[in-house]
Motif scaffolding. Structure first.
Motif, PDB file in Angstrom:
ATOM      1  N   THR A   1      12.804 -10.391  23.714  1.00 19.60           N
ATOM      2  CA  THR A   1      12.082 -11.054  22.527  1.00 19.60           C
ATOM      3  C   THR A   1      11.410 -10.235  21.756  1.00 19.60           C
ATOM      4  OG1 THR A   1      10.701 -12.889  22.172  1.00 19.60           O
ATOM      5  CG2 THR A   1       9.944 -11.240  24.057  1.00 19.60           C
ATOM      6  N   THR A   2      10.719 -11.004  20.460  1.00 22.84           N
ATOM      7  CA  THR A   2      10.348 -10.176  19.381  1.00 22.84           C
ATOM      8  C   THR A   2       9.453  -8.866  19.659  1.00 22.84           C
ATOM      9  OG1 THR A   2      10.234 -12.122  18.076  1.00 22.84           O
ATOM     10  CG2 THR A   2       9.022 -10.317  17.048  1.00 22.84           C
ATOM     11  N   TRP A   3       8.522  -8.828  20.628  1.00 25.57           N
ATOM     12  CA  TRP A   3       7.625  -7.739  20.905  1.00 25.57           C
ATOM     13  C   TRP A   3       8.440  -6.491  21.358  1.00 25.57           C
ATOM     14  CZ3 TRP A   3       6.734  -4.707  25.055  1.00 25.57           C
ATOM     15  CH2 TRP A   3       6.905  -5.215  26.391  1.00 25.57           C
ATOM     16  N   THR A   4       9.309  -6.696  21.941  1.00 25.66           N
ATOM     17  CA  THR A   4      10.257  -5.647  22.438  1.00 25.66           C
ATOM     18  C   THR A   4      11.075  -4.870  21.194  1.00 25.66           C
ATOM     19  OG1 THR A   4      12.563  -6.757  23.234  1.00 25.66           O
ATOM     20  CG2 THR A   4      10.694  -6.652  24.859  1.00 25.66           C
ATOM     21  N   GLN A   5      11.344  -5.866  20.227  1.00 31.45           N
ATOM     22  CA  GLN A   5      12.107  -5.394  18.958  1.00 31.45           C
ATOM     23  C   GLN A   5      10.934  -4.503  18.413  1.00 31.45           C
ATOM     24  OE1 GLN A   5      13.869  -8.897  17.318  1.00 31.45           O
ATOM     25  NE2 GLN A   5      14.449  -9.398  19.616  1.00 31.45           N
ATOM     26  N   VAL A   6       9.854  -4.836  18.177  1.00 33.36           N
ATOM     27  CA  VAL A   6       8.578  -4.058  17.500  1.00 33.36           C
ATOM     28  C   VAL A   6       8.502  -2.834  18.170  1.00 33.36           C
ATOM     29  CG1 VAL A   6       6.498  -4.088  16.723  1.00 33.36           C
ATOM     30  CG2 VAL A   6       7.752  -6.224  16.439  1.00 33.36           C
ATOM     31  N   ASN A   7       8.691  -2.862  19.496  1.00 34.21           N
ATOM     32  CA  ASN A   7       8.582  -1.863  20.535  1.00 34.21           C
ATOM     33  C   ASN A   7       9.562  -0.537  19.916  1.00 34.21           C
ATOM     34  OD1 ASN A   7       6.999  -0.461  23.047  1.00 34.21           O
ATOM     35  ND2 ASN A   7       9.074  -0.092  23.247  1.00 34.21           N
ATOM     36  N   LEU A   8      10.631  -1.313  19.807  1.00 28.08           N
ATOM     37  CA  LEU A   8      11.983  -0.379  19.542  1.00 28.08           C
ATOM     38  C   LEU A   8      11.603   0.184  18.033  1.00 28.08           C
ATOM     39  CD1 LEU A   8      14.844   0.898  19.588  1.00 28.08           C
ATOM     40  CD2 LEU A   8      15.737  -1.497  18.792  1.00 28.08           C
ATOM     41  N   LEU A   9      11.374  -0.765  17.078  1.00 28.89           N
ATOM     42  CA  LEU A   9      11.266  -0.259  15.580  1.00 28.89           C
ATOM     43  C   LEU A   9       9.898   0.895  15.763  1.00 28.89           C
ATOM     44  CD1 LEU A   9      10.989  -0.600  12.609  1.00 28.89           C
ATOM     45  CD2 LEU A   9       9.107  -2.310  12.891  1.00 28.89           C
TER      46      LEU A   9
ATOM     47  N   SER B   1       0.084   6.221  18.102  1.00 28.98           N
ATOM     48  CA  SER B   1      -0.624   5.050  18.506  1.00 28.98           C
ATOM     49  C   SER B   1       0.370   3.935  18.463  1.00 28.98           C
ATOM     50  CB  SER B   1      -1.762   4.605  18.033  1.00 28.98           C
ATOM     51  OG  SER B   1      -2.824   5.397  18.099  1.00 28.98           O
ATOM     52  N   SER B   2       0.734   3.098  19.324  1.00 22.58           N
ATOM     53  CA  SER B   2       1.548   1.886  19.597  1.00 22.58           C
ATOM     54  C   SER B   2       1.342   0.830  18.644  1.00 22.58           C
ATOM     55  CB  SER B   2       1.861   1.314  20.903  1.00 22.58           C
ATOM     56  OG  SER B   2       2.776   0.342  20.881  1.00 22.58           O
ATOM     57  N   ILE B   3       2.415   0.464  18.040  1.00 19.94           N
ATOM     58  CA  ILE B   3       2.166  -0.947  16.988  1.00 19.94           C
ATOM     59  C   ILE B   3       2.083  -2.236  17.951  1.00 19.94           C
ATOM     60  CG2 ILE B   3       2.915  -2.168  15.232  1.00 19.94           C
ATOM     61  CD1 ILE B   3       4.300   0.193  14.055  1.00 19.94           C
ATOM     62  N   ALA B   4       3.241  -2.276  18.838  1.00 19.59           N
ATOM     63  CA  ALA B   4       3.481  -3.437  19.632  1.00 19.59           C
ATOM     64  C   ALA B   4       2.346  -3.833  20.769  1.00 19.59           C
ATOM     65  CB  ALA B   4       4.833  -3.207  20.337  1.00 19.59           C
ATOM     66  N   HIS B   5       1.610  -2.499  21.039  1.00 16.03           N
ATOM     67  CA  HIS B   5       0.790  -2.564  22.070  1.00 16.03           C
ATOM     68  C   HIS B   5      -0.700  -2.533  21.489  1.00 16.03           C
ATOM     69  CE1 HIS B   5       4.292  -3.034  24.621  1.00 16.03           C
ATOM     70  NE2 HIS B   5       4.670  -1.899  24.223  1.00 16.03           N
TER      71      HIS B   5
ATOM     72  N   ASN C   1       0.689  -9.482  14.317  1.00 18.44           N
ATOM     73  CA  ASN C   1       1.348 -10.796  14.300  1.00 18.44           C
ATOM     74  C   ASN C   1       2.120 -10.678  13.081  1.00 18.44           C
ATOM     75  OD1 ASN C   1      -0.024 -11.694  16.600  1.00 18.44           O
ATOM     76  ND2 ASN C   1      -1.644 -12.701  15.674  1.00 18.44           N
ATOM     77  N   GLY C   2       1.681 -10.218  11.874  1.00 22.66           N
ATOM     78  CA  GLY C   2       2.325 -10.233  10.752  1.00 22.66           C
ATOM     79  C   GLY C   2       3.478  -9.333  10.925  1.00 22.66           C
ATOM     80  N   ILE C   3       3.481  -8.222  11.287  1.00 22.57           N
ATOM     81  CA  ILE C   3       4.478  -7.289  11.606  1.00 22.57           C
ATOM     82  C   ILE C   3       5.701  -7.901  12.633  1.00 22.57           C
ATOM     83  CG2 ILE C   3       5.431  -5.211  12.804  1.00 22.57           C
ATOM     84  CD1 ILE C   3       2.672  -3.795  11.844  1.00 22.57           C
ATOM     85  N   SER C   4       5.070  -8.666  13.454  1.00 17.19           N
ATOM     86  CA  SER C   4       6.090  -9.340  14.638  1.00 17.19           C
ATOM     87  C   SER C   4       6.956 -10.526  13.792  1.00 17.19           C
ATOM     88  CB  SER C   4       5.461 -10.019  15.817  1.00 17.19           C
ATOM     89  OG  SER C   4       4.800  -8.902  16.463  1.00 17.19           O
ATOM     90  N   ASP C   5       6.120 -11.339  13.037  1.00 14.59           N
ATOM     91  CA  ASP C   5       6.829 -12.415  12.266  1.00 14.59           C
ATOM     92  C   ASP C   5       7.731 -11.865  11.428  1.00 14.59           C
ATOM     93  OD1 ASP C   5       5.117 -14.144  13.498  1.00 14.59           O
ATOM     94  OD2 ASP C   5       3.745 -14.392  11.783  1.00 14.59           O
ATOM     95  N   ALA C   6       7.578 -10.728  10.484  1.00 14.67           N
ATOM     96  CA  ALA C   6       8.486 -10.312   9.724  1.00 14.67           C
ATOM     97  C   ALA C   6       9.565  -9.604  10.289  1.00 14.67           C
ATOM     98  CB  ALA C   6       7.808  -8.925   8.987  1.00 14.67           C
ATOM     99  N   THR C   7       9.534  -8.937  11.588  1.00 14.16           N
ATOM    100  CA  THR C   7      10.639  -8.335  12.379  1.00 14.16           C
ATOM    101  C   THR C   7      11.605  -9.515  12.973  1.00 14.16           C
ATOM    102  OG1 THR C   7       9.387  -6.521  13.158  1.00 14.16           O
ATOM    103  CG2 THR C   7      11.122  -6.924  14.523  1.00 14.16           C
ATOM    104  N   SER C   8      10.867 -10.580  13.520  1.00 10.68           N
ATOM    105  CA  SER C   8      11.547 -11.758  13.870  1.00 10.68           C
ATOM    106  C   SER C   8      12.570 -12.354  12.683  1.00 10.68           C
ATOM    107  CB  SER C   8      10.937 -12.706  14.366  1.00 10.68           C
ATOM    108  OG  SER C   8      11.579 -13.884  14.900  1.00 10.68           O
ATOM    109  N   GLN C   9      11.965 -12.471  11.690  1.00 15.55           N
ATOM    110  CA  GLN C   9      12.770 -12.971  10.630  1.00 15.55           C
ATOM    111  C   GLN C   9      13.889 -12.127  10.291  1.00 15.55           C
ATOM    112  OE1 GLN C   9      10.306 -14.067   7.030  1.00 15.55           O
ATOM    113  NE2 GLN C   9       8.708 -15.044   8.597  1.00 15.55           N
ATOM    114  N   PHE C  10      13.752 -10.658  10.281  1.00 15.27           N
ATOM    115  CA  PHE C  10      14.858  -9.836   9.984  1.00 15.27           C
ATOM    116  C   PHE C  10      15.860  -9.695  11.050  1.00 15.27           C
ATOM    117  CE2 PHE C  10      16.229  -5.159  10.053  1.00 15.27           C
ATOM    118  CZ  PHE C  10      17.143  -5.328   9.041  1.00 15.27           C
TER     119      PHE C  10
END
Length: 428
Positions: free
Chosen positions: A204-212, A382-386, A396-405
């Motif tokens: 799900t999205t947070w793991t995608q932000v972790n990858l980013l 420092s981690s973004i996702a965490h 939350n904003g980064i997560s929303d933008a990532t999910s949309q992408f």
């Protein structure tokens, strides 16, 4: 120090110990609230898998150290705490705080501090003697305007690549050494795709932000990556464009069921041989060990390669909320999570490194020793996702933008513009 720049990095001197991964459970019920006058509701997102095992281990120590205090499990399932944070914010705004809640040390705490939702725990640092066992530089990073607002239970590495040795070998990839660069890693993913293997599992999205964030660290290096959060390096730069292109390429080689999964499912795909690689924090090591897999023989683990060796930093910590119904119970919990016994038991189960420098690391496994070395020697990002690099609202904003992408609702240029706009809004 926690500042409006929302940066959090800790020096190599904090290296102390590490291993496995874990979460919610233990004595007491599940869900929010409850408990008698002598109780403590502990609110976490450690509700399943290896994270639950870690919380269970910590609760055992708590029950030994404070047998007169009832533990009430307030765990809410959801990787990286996304669901838990939403519920927590609702409770805090309604004046119904838990006695203590899990939060990522660093910039994530600024939201709670600004809203006057958590108390200064500097006196507890002194009472528990933590200034003597947490390096001074770590204490400085936990400090905002002269106050300390949480007590860390561990240190995690977020930018780890986990791979199935057999799947990689069958595809003709040498597992004796890690790829030397991000481009080498991308070339391996292409080889795996050509071999008919799912190259990279994600959820799900947070793991995608972790990858980013792992790609950002690898491609930019520590100085430029850290500059994304204090305004000294631009999200609108050509270097970030390159990162987003590589992120897009990797996402194209992931499992199609990703959005319906959480991190344990994505990690399990690698363990089961249904995917070759997964980029995940080192809480994943417990899943491999629980499956009786051996590092080297059955799986590989290395930080996502890039310009320099980087330790992607995050730490779980616990707070004392304003209006906590059982403050003495909360203080008892904070004492346990800060104790050598609590940090040893918890981190042996959770895959992380104790924040204390006086914990004996002899019991920690092979992977944990690599994390200890990395934290001691490598650059810290420092981690973004965490929650270490950004506030909750920024994340939350980064997560929303990532999910949309990643769902195709926006293009790469639009994604980069959204990330740039979020930075400008949150650095103001």
């Amino acid at each position: 120090m926690i500042t409006r720049r929302r940066m959090f990095a800790i020096p190599a001197a904090v290296a102390a110990a590490g291993s496995l991964a874990a979460c919610g459970g233990g004595s007491g019920g599940s869900g929010g609230g409850g408990g008698g006058d002598n109780s403590v509701e502990v609110f976490t997102w450690w509700a399943q898998g290896s994270e639950k095992a870690g919380l269970d281990a910590l609760v055992e120590v708590f029950d030994e150290q404070h047998p007169d205090v009832e533990f009430v499990n307030g765990a809410v399932a959801g990787g990286a705490g996304s669901a838990a944070k939403d519920m927590l914010q609702s409770r805090l705004q309604a004046g119904d705080p838990p006695d203590t809640f899990q939060a990522h040390a660093g910039a994530e705490l600024t939201d709670y501090i600004d809203a006057a939702q958590i108390q200064d725990v500097s006196d507890l640092f002194d009472e528990f003697g933590l200034r003597d066992v947490f390096p001074e530089t770590l204490v400085e990073q936990l400090t905002a305007d002269g106050a300390i607002y949480s007590i860390p239970s561990n240190i995690h590495r977020s930018n780890v690549v986990w791979g199935n040795s057999k799947v990689l070998s069958d595809a003709g990839i040498d597992t004796a050494s890690a790829p030397g660069s991000l481009d080498d890693f991308l070339a391996q993913l292409e080889e795996l795709k050509s071999a008919g293997v799912t190259p990279l599992s994600v959820a799900t999205t947070w793991t995608q932000v972790n990858l980013l964030e792992a790609i950002l660290m690898a491609e930019l290096g520590a100085d430029s990556y850290n500059g994304l959060f204090d305004g000294s390096f631009g999200w609108d730069s050509s270097e970030v464009t390159t990162v987003l292109e590589k992120f897009s390429t990797m996402m194209e080689m992931t499992n199609t069921d990703r959005d319906g999964l959480d991190w344990p499912d994505a990690t399990q795909q690698v363990i089961d041989g249904n995917a070759a690689y997964n980029v995940m924090g080192d809480w994943a090591v417990a899943a491999f060990e629980q499956a009786e897999k051996k590092l080297g023989d059955d799986y590989v683990a290395f930080e996502l390669p890039g310009k320099e060796k980087i330790f992607g930093f995050l730490a779980d910590s616990f707070t004392l909320p304003e209006g906590a119904p059982h403050p003495e119970g909360a203080k008892a919990w904070l004492e346990t999570i800060a104790s050598p016994e609590g940090q040893l038991a918890f981190n042996l189960a959770k895959g992380s490194i104790p924040a204390r420098t006086d914990v004996d690391t002899a019991e920690f496994g092979e992977y944990a020793q690599t994390a200890i070395t990395s934290f001691a020697e490598d650059a810290i990002c420092s981690s973004i996702a965490h929650g270490a690099a950004t506030s909750v609202s920024w994340l939350n904003g980064i997560s929303d933008a990532t999910s949309q992408f990643t769902t195709g609702a926006t293009d790469l240029a639009g994604y980069q513009q959204a990330l740039t706009d979020l930075a400008e809004q949150n650095q103001a």
